[in-house]
Scaffold this motif. Structure first.
Motif, mmCIF file in Angstrom:
data_model
loop_
_atom_site.group_PDB
_atom_site.id
_atom_site.type_symbol
_atom_site.label_atom_id
_atom_site.label_comp_id
_atom_site.label_asym_id
_atom_site.label_seq_id
_atom_site.Cartn_x
_atom_site.Cartn_y
_atom_site.Cartn_z
ATOM 1 N N CYS A 300 0.855 -1.182 0.000
ATOM 2 C CA CYS A 300 0.000 0.000 0.000
ATOM 3 C C CYS A 300 0.892 1.233 0.000
ATOM 4 O O CYS A 300 2.098 1.155 0.252
ATOM 5 N N ARG A 301 0.288 2.376 -0.283
ATOM 6 C CA ARG A 301 1.044 3.614 -0.451
ATOM 7 C C ARG A 301 0.908 4.497 0.786
ATOM 8 O O ARG A 301 -0.190 4.795 1.240
ATOM 9 N N LEU A 302 2.055 4.921 1.332
ATOM 10 C CA LEU A 302 2.067 5.765 2.517
ATOM 11 C C LEU A 302 1.754 7.212 2.147
ATOM 12 O O LEU A 302 2.343 7.771 1.227
ATOM 13 N N GLU A 303 0.807 7.819 2.886
ATOM 14 C CA GLU A 303 0.433 9.207 2.650
ATOM 15 C C GLU A 303 0.891 10.127 3.789
ATOM 16 O O GLU A 303 1.306 11.267 3.542
ATOM 17 N N LEU A 304 0.791 9.648 5.028
ATOM 18 C CA LEU A 304 1.030 10.524 6.175
ATOM 19 C C LEU A 304 1.375 9.687 7.392
ATOM 20 O O LEU A 304 0.822 8.604 7.587
ATOM 21 N N HIS A 315 -1.122 6.601 7.779
ATOM 22 C CA HIS A 315 -2.247 6.773 6.870
ATOM 23 C C HIS A 315 -1.789 6.343 5.474
ATOM 24 O O HIS A 315 -0.945 6.979 4.849
ATOM 25 N N MET A 316 -2.369 5.227 5.014
ATOM 26 C CA MET A 316 -1.979 4.626 3.749
ATOM 27 C C MET A 316 -3.137 4.700 2.756
ATOM 28 O O MET A 316 -4.268 5.076 3.105
ATOM 29 N N THR A 317 -2.870 4.297 1.532
ATOM 30 C CA THR A 317 -3.918 4.075 0.537
ATOM 31 C C THR A 317 -3.746 2.662 0.001
ATOM 32 O O THR A 317 -2.662 2.278 -0.449
ATOM 33 N N PRO A 322 -8.779 4.426 1.788
ATOM 34 C CA PRO A 322 -7.841 4.779 2.856
ATOM 35 C C PRO A 322 -7.618 3.591 3.779
ATOM 36 O O PRO A 322 -8.514 2.766 3.980
ATOM 37 N N ASP A 337 8.661 6.177 7.794
ATOM 38 C CA ASP A 337 8.478 6.913 6.537
ATOM 39 C C ASP A 337 8.695 6.055 5.298
ATOM 40 O O ASP A 337 8.432 6.507 4.182
#
Length: 367
Positions: A300-304, A315-317, A322, A337
């Protein structure tokens, strides 16, 4: 016995029905919390129990007595409101004693009762003060004392902590729970704060759009939400809910999410259900950070990253949805990170029908 029973309770304002035939039994000495979003009907239900709202349909019993047409003063209930509703010109002692004076109790009985309640609530040093000279927490204790001193059969609380700051809310939650354990009274408590519900309740009643979604102990609802609404309401942060399709697995079913396969618990209804749309629910606490190449890893992709001291929220996508991972910072802080995936045990996953939102049977976990 001081139980409360609601059978088919309805509330309507003209043609608008806001409570839709709810059924609930509150046992003697039980602490039940009604929780739900604003406008779900929880405060209206509480006010019908108190007699402050007329019941449009159904039967309400308190202590096995039908009280639909009984005046509030004759129901033997006491209510603590969101606003303290104290008399500003009276001191603490007189505010607590006000209801007893209306009932023409003797001066000695009033003095004894006020002293006892003040001692229980830690208000003895403040009996001569007026509300303007008290903190928010002290005022709320006075409001509770005014209810306790009457020794009613049922205590009703309507979001009593919502006007307090976070630290005071935490302190008052503990005080209310200790008070309930000490008095052993039947209590019904309304809040929109799921943390209050989880920490205070013997049983939680989750309401939505004037209906009861689920009733159970805090851990029963946390582990086995009946539907996606309950799953998304209880928990801080709430359960992640990701849309997926059932794929072809070897034995147990799998969920296909963003081109990845996530093993699911062996749910009978999902056998031979390839292509069926579902909602996969994963608690943020149950998702473990995974390294690249780790078996069972879901990317998944890390956002915050929210660092909260001893823990952090990632907070991932995942696909288009979400996804939050809750993890300890100890030993992880330097690599948060770079997180790009997680693993989760299949037995910790909850699966819901995408159309109805209901949880599939056969995946319940013991509380």
């Amino acid at each position: 016995m001081s139980g409360v029973e609601l059978a088919g309770i309805v509330k309507a304002y003209g043609a608008l029905q806001v409570v839709h035939g709810i059924d609930l039994e509150v046992a003697d000495k039980e602490f039940v919390v009604l929780v739900g979003p604003s406008g779900c009907g929880k405060s209206t239900t509480l006010r019908m129990i108190a007699g402050l709202e007329e019941i449009s349909g159904g039967t309400l019993k308190i202590d096995d007595r039908v009280v639909n047409r009984v005046a509030p003063k004759d129901r033997d209930v006491a209510m603590v409101f969101q606003n303290y509703a104290l008399y500003p010109h009276l001191n603490v002692a007189d505010n607590i004693a006000f209801g007893l004076r209306i009932r023409r109790e003797s001066k000695q009985a009033i003095a004894t009762a006020v002293d006892e309640v003040a001692r229980i609530l830690g208000l003895t040093p403040y009996l001569d003060r007026r509300p303007a000279d008290l903190s928010g927490g002290q005022r709320q204790r006075v409001a509770m004392g005014r209810a306790i001193v009457r020794r009613p059969k049922v205590f009703l609380f309507d979001e009593p902590l919502s006007n307090l700051d976070a630290k005071l809310r935490t302190q008052m939650r503990a005080e209310i729970k200790r008070l309930h354990n000490r008095l052993g009274a039947t209590s019904i408590y309304v809040t929109h704060d799921q943390v209050e519900a989880m920490t205070l309740a013997d049983r939680i009643v989750v309401m939505h759009d004037g209906r009861i979604e689920q009733v159970g102990t805090p851990m029963e609802l946390f582990l086995n939400p009946a539907n996606a609404f309950v799953a998304g309401f209880l928990g801080a942060p709430p359960m992640n809910q990701v849309r997926a399709r059932i794929g072809r697995g070897t034995g147990a079913p799998v969920a296909e999410i963003a081109g990845q396969s996530l093993p699911l618990p062996p749910i009978p209804a999902l056998r031979n259900a390839e292509g069926r749309e579902v909602i996969v629910g994963i608690r943020p606490e149950y998702a473990a950070i995974a390294r690249d190449g780790e078996t069972g890893r879901i990317g998944c992709r890390l956002e915050l990253v929210e660092t909260l001291g001893s823990e952090a929220l990632l907070h991932m996508t995942l696909g288009e949805d979400p996804f939050v991972i809750r993890t300890e910072t100890l030993g992880n802080l330097g690599r948060l990170d770079t997180v790009g995936g997680f693993t989760v045990r299949p037995d910790l996953i909850r699966v819901f029908d995408a159309e109805t939102g209901k949880a599939f049977a056969g995946q319940e976990r013991a509380a």
